[in-house]
Structure formats: structure tokens, C-alpha cells
Design an enzyme around this catalytic site. Structure first.
Site, PDB file in Angstrom:
ATOM      1  N   ASP A   6      47.319  62.093  39.947  1.00  0.00           N
ATOM      2  CA  ASP A   6      47.234  61.204  41.082  1.00  0.00           C
ATOM      3  C   ASP A   6      46.300  61.714  42.017  1.00  0.00           C
ATOM      4  O   ASP A   6      46.270  62.805  42.085  1.00  0.00           O
ATOM      5  CB  ASP A   6      48.669  60.571  41.547  1.00  0.00           C
ATOM      6  CG  ASP A   6      48.864  59.746  42.500  1.00  0.00           C
ATOM      7  OD1 ASP A   6      48.086  58.805  42.505  1.00  0.00           O
ATOM      8  OD2 ASP A   6      49.438  59.783  43.415  1.00  0.00           O
ATOM      9  N   SER A   7      46.117  60.736  42.988  1.00  0.00           N
ATOM     10  CA  SER A   7      45.559  61.166  44.342  1.00  0.00           C
ATOM     11  C   SER A   7      46.301  62.321  45.074  1.00  0.00           C
ATOM     12  O   SER A   7      45.761  63.020  45.777  1.00  0.00           O
ATOM     13  CB  SER A   7      45.118  59.997  45.073  1.00  0.00           C
ATOM     14  OG  SER A   7      46.289  59.253  45.713  1.00  0.00           O
ATOM     15  N   TYR A  38      42.973  57.333  47.499  1.00  0.00           N
ATOM     16  CA  TYR A  38      41.927  56.443  46.791  1.00  0.00           C
ATOM     17  C   TYR A  38      41.900  54.909  47.219  1.00  0.00           C
ATOM     18  O   TYR A  38      40.740  54.431  46.800  1.00  0.00           O
ATOM     19  CB  TYR A  38      42.231  56.566  45.236  1.00  0.00           C
ATOM     20  CG  TYR A  38      41.863  58.054  44.489  1.00  0.00           C
ATOM     21  CD1 TYR A  38      41.454  59.117  44.961  1.00  0.00           C
ATOM     22  CD2 TYR A  38      42.567  58.083  43.180  1.00  0.00           C
ATOM     23  CE1 TYR A  38      41.314  60.273  44.386  1.00  0.00           C
ATOM     24  CE2 TYR A  38      42.413  59.164  42.533  1.00  0.00           C
ATOM     25  CZ  TYR A  38      41.622  60.218  43.044  1.00  0.00           C
ATOM     26  OH  TYR A  38      41.606  61.451  42.516  1.00  0.00           O
ATOM     27  N   GLY A  39      42.880  54.333  47.656  1.00  0.00           N
ATOM     28  CA  GLY A  39      42.945  52.947  47.840  1.00  0.00           C
ATOM     29  C   GLY A  39      41.914  52.689  48.769  1.00  0.00           C
ATOM     30  O   GLY A  39      41.600  51.282  48.635  1.00  0.00           O
ATOM     31  N   CYS A  69      48.503  56.807  38.482  1.00  0.00           N
ATOM     32  CA  CYS A  69      47.815  56.020  39.661  1.00  0.00           C
ATOM     33  C   CYS A  69      47.508  54.827  39.342  1.00  0.00           C
ATOM     34  O   CYS A  69      46.282  54.587  38.434  1.00  0.00           O
ATOM     35  CB  CYS A  69      46.863  57.029  40.028  1.00  0.00           C
ATOM     36  SG  CYS A  69      45.947  56.293  41.603  1.00  0.00           S
ATOM     37  N   ASN A  70      47.801  53.860  40.176  1.00  0.00           N
ATOM     38  CA  ASN A  70      47.279  52.300  39.412  1.00  0.00           C
ATOM     39  C   ASN A  70      46.015  52.191  39.845  1.00  0.00           C
ATOM     40  O   ASN A  70      45.180  51.653  39.220  1.00  0.00           O
ATOM     41  CB  ASN A  70      48.066  51.208  40.340  1.00  0.00           C
ATOM     42  CG  ASN A  70      49.611  51.133  39.805  1.00  0.00           C
ATOM     43  OD1 ASN A  70      49.908  50.680  39.266  1.00  0.00           O
ATOM     44  ND2 ASN A  70      50.567  52.030  40.269  1.00  0.00           N
ATOM     45  N   GLU A 148      52.336  60.390  51.999  1.00  0.00           N
ATOM     46  CA  GLU A 148      51.587  61.739  51.906  1.00  0.00           C
ATOM     47  C   GLU A 148      52.016  62.571  53.054  1.00  0.00           C
ATOM     48  O   GLU A 148      52.214  63.960  53.180  1.00  0.00           O
ATOM     49  CB  GLU A 148      50.119  61.578  52.140  1.00  0.00           C
ATOM     50  CG  GLU A 148      49.433  61.134  50.577  1.00  0.00           C
ATOM     51  CD  GLU A 148      49.619  62.199  49.513  1.00  0.00           C
ATOM     52  OE1 GLU A 148      49.486  63.172  49.724  1.00  0.00           O
ATOM     53  OE2 GLU A 148      49.942  61.392  48.382  1.00  0.00           O
ATOM     54  N   CYS A 180      51.726  50.616  43.116  1.00  0.00           N
ATOM     55  CA  CYS A 180      51.213  51.922  43.480  1.00  0.00           C
ATOM     56  C   CYS A 180      52.420  52.933  43.531  1.00  0.00           C
ATOM     57  O   CYS A 180      53.223  52.825  43.868  1.00  0.00           O
ATOM     58  CB  CYS A 180      50.815  51.874  44.982  1.00  0.00           C
ATOM     59  SG  CYS A 180      50.313  53.502  45.732  1.00  0.00           S
ATOM     60  N   HIS A 182      52.884  55.780  44.782  1.00  0.00           N
ATOM     61  CA  HIS A 182      53.459  56.168  46.157  1.00  0.00           C
ATOM     62  C   HIS A 182      54.597  55.531  46.396  1.00  0.00           C
ATOM     63  O   HIS A 182      55.470  55.834  47.152  1.00  0.00           O
ATOM     64  CB  HIS A 182      52.388  56.183  47.214  1.00  0.00           C
ATOM     65  CG  HIS A 182      51.219  57.451  46.912  1.00  0.00           C
ATOM     66  ND1 HIS A 182      50.391  57.527  46.018  1.00  0.00           N
ATOM     67  CD2 HIS A 182      51.333  58.203  47.816  1.00  0.00           C
ATOM     68  CE1 HIS A 182      49.736  58.608  46.488  1.00  0.00           C
ATOM     69  NE2 HIS A 182      50.145  59.036  47.345  1.00  0.00           N
TER      70      HIS A 182
HETATM   71  N1  DGL Z   1      49.119  56.362  43.827  1.00  0.00           N
HETATM   72  C1  DGL Z   1      48.108  55.586  43.625  1.00  0.00           C
HETATM   73  C2  DGL Z   1      48.295  54.362  43.089  1.00  0.00           C
HETATM   74  O1  DGL Z   1      49.231  54.380  42.283  1.00  0.00           O
HETATM   75  C3  DGL Z   1      47.109  55.595  44.688  1.00  0.00           C
HETATM   76  C4  DGL Z   1      47.272  55.717  46.229  1.00  0.00           C
HETATM   77  C5  DGL Z   1      46.132  55.898  46.939  1.00  0.00           C
HETATM   78  O2  DGL Z   1      45.705  57.181  46.897  1.00  0.00           O
HETATM   79  O3  DGL Z   1      45.386  55.113  47.589  1.00  0.00           O
HETATM   80  O4  DGL Z   1      47.560  53.313  43.247  1.00  0.00           O
END
Ligand code: DGL
Length: 261
Positions: A6-7, A38-39, A69-70, A148, A180, A182
Site C-alpha cells: 500500500d502507499s 497516492y490519492g 490499496c484501492n 498516517e 480506501c 486507510h
Molecule cells: N490506502 C489507499 C487506498 O486504499 C491509498 C490512500 C492514499 O495513499 O491516498 O486507496
């Protein structure tokens, strides 16, 4: 060995479900903490990261890789599968299908990163699996970063979350999809807001069941967990108990930094 990435910390919610379902499997968790979140990045950037990390996990001997990670799944799981055709890859996508099936009101909502929210993959998922219900997609910028920083119980955040959720609940959504990984760690804040009006839907258990089906020989090992992060591996290790995953922290065999270009 099973690789999960994941990120940052979000994929730990999926890792926990996998470790629970496959207690003997050796696991390698990779967090791209130098590039989280990543978003708010563009697809080309996310694709480069996914391909580099996926290749590294395969080179380390992972025989099954979970894109926990979605956002990364939406932007790059197809490219990753093309990169290493024989490798079983499990992606994580918002639980639109179970939410649509469970909805009594005929209205569901998906909470996701900005990148996932605008993705063609989510639009296709909704078209395929939620054609009979109305779907609101709500981007939640900053929520992954909140996880985070481990500032989960800040009262300011509860108010921000309420502002996102109130219009969705008022419109009648009775299933709120945590799109997500997170956001699973935000349940203690989100649950009291949705209370008896809606259920929170996440797919970690379903992903773990898919891993059980695909694990083969990777299901058997010493139950060790190795951690890799592109920045601050010690924060990643310390996050496990902070996120209520002490039992998983006890399985950690090491945590190292790897600056993967
Ligand atoms: N955990 C990630 C997801 O499921 C990414 C969150 C991120 O890095 O913005 O989308």
C-alpha cells in the site's frame, strides 16, 4: 511468501485479515511511505510505483501479491498483471457489489480518495454491480494522511467526517462503502456518526478469503512478517500496536528501509 503493499499504513487493515486467515503464511508488507498519499497523485505516477514495488516483491520470492490499496488497484492493477503474467495478483476494490446487495433503501455511498473517485475502474464497477441502486461517490481528501499521522481521535476530524457523511445519510444511503484501505482505521470515528442509519462496508475479509483460495504452498511457513518501507520503517513498525494490531506486531521479524526508485 505473500507480498502485500500500500502507499502506507492503510493496507495493514487488509494484512491483518490475511494474517488471521493464513496464520502460518510468511508475509512481506511494503509501505511506500516516501510517496504517501497516492490519492492526490496522477495515474502515471501511481502506475510507476505499483510496477516497481510489484516487481520487487516478485523478485523477493512472493508467489502471491496483494495490492492492498484501492487507489493503486484502480490505476495500475491491470498493468501489474501484464508485467508479470504468471503471478497471482489480488486487487482491492470498493465493496460496491456487497453494498448494493445489502441496501434496503436503494441508495449507497462510496468514500474514496480523489484518484479512486474519478477512476474509470470505479465507474465500471458501479455500472456492473450497482445498476439497480443509486450510488453517491464522495472523495475524502486528507483522510488517508490523517491515518498516517495516527491522529485518529482529533475532535476536528469527527466534525469533518460528519460534514462528509451528513448529506449522504440525509439522502438515504444505508450502506457506506469504505473505498480506501486507510479508512478501516477511522471506524471508531465513523461508526458513531452513521450509528443506526447505515452500515460501513469494507472488503478486507473478502480479500483474505481470496488469498486463502490462491495461496497454495504460500499458506505454509513460519508465520513471520517482514516490513519494508520507502521511508521511516520504524514508524511503520510502531504503527501496528498504535492501530490495535499488537498480535501482528509480535510476528514482525524485521523492519527495513528500501528506497525503491
Ligand atoms: N490506502 C489507499 C487506498 O486504499 C491509498 C490512500 C492514499 O495513499 O491516498 O486507496
Amino acid at each position: 511468501m505473500i507480498g502485500v503493499f500500500d502507499s502506507g499504513l492503510g493496507g495493514l487493515s487488509v494484512l491483518a485479515a490475511i494474517a488471521n486467515a493464513l496464520p502460518q503464511a510468511d508475509l512481506l508488507y511494503f509501505a511506500d511511505t516516501a510517496h504517501v498519499p497516492y490519492g492526490d497523485k496522477d495515474d502515471a505516477f501511481i502506475r510507476r510505483r505499483v510496477l516497481a514495488i510489484g516487481q520487487h516483491l516478485a523478485d523477493q520470492g512472493c508467489v502471491l501479491v496483494v495490492v492492498a490499496c484501492n487507489t493503486a488497484t484502480a490505476a495500475a492493477v491491470a498493468a501489474f498483471r501484464e508485467l508479470i503474467p504468471g503471478l497471482p495478483v489480488v486487487g482491492v476494490e470498493p465493496g460496491v457489489k456487497p453494498a448494493a446487495a445489502a441496501s434496503r433503501s436503494g441508495r449507497i455511498a462510496v468514500l474514496a480518495t480523489a484518484s479512486t473517485a474519478r477512476s474509470q475502474r470505479l465507474a465500471n464497477l458501479i455500472r456492473q454491480h450497482a445498476a439497480t441502486v443509486q450510488v453517491d461517490v464522495e472523495a475524502c481528501p486528507g483522510w488517508a494522511t490523517r491515518v498516517e499521522t495516527l491522529h485518529l481521535d482529533d475532535p476536528g476530524f469527527a466534525e469533518e467526517a460528519r460534514q462528509h457523511l451528513a448529506p449522504l445519510l440525509a439522502a438515504g444511503a444505508d450502506q457506506i462503502v469504505l473505498g480506501c484501505t486507510h479508512y478501516a482505521f477511522l471506524r471508531p470515528v465513523l461508526e458513531p456518526i452513521v450509528a443506526n442509519r447505515a452500515a460501513l462496508v469494507d472488503v478486507a475479509e473478502a480479500v483474505a478469503r481470496q488469498c486463502v483460495r490462491l495461496a497454495g504452498a504460500a499458506a505454509v511457513g513460519d508465520g513471520r512478517l517482514a516490513l519494508l518501507a520507502t521511508a521511516q520503517p520504524e514508524r511503520l513498525q510502531a504503527a501496528l500496536p498504535a492501530l490495535g494490531l499488537d498480535w501482528l506486531a509480535r510476528r514482525v521479524s524485521g523492519a527495513a528501509r528500501l528506497a525503491l526508485a
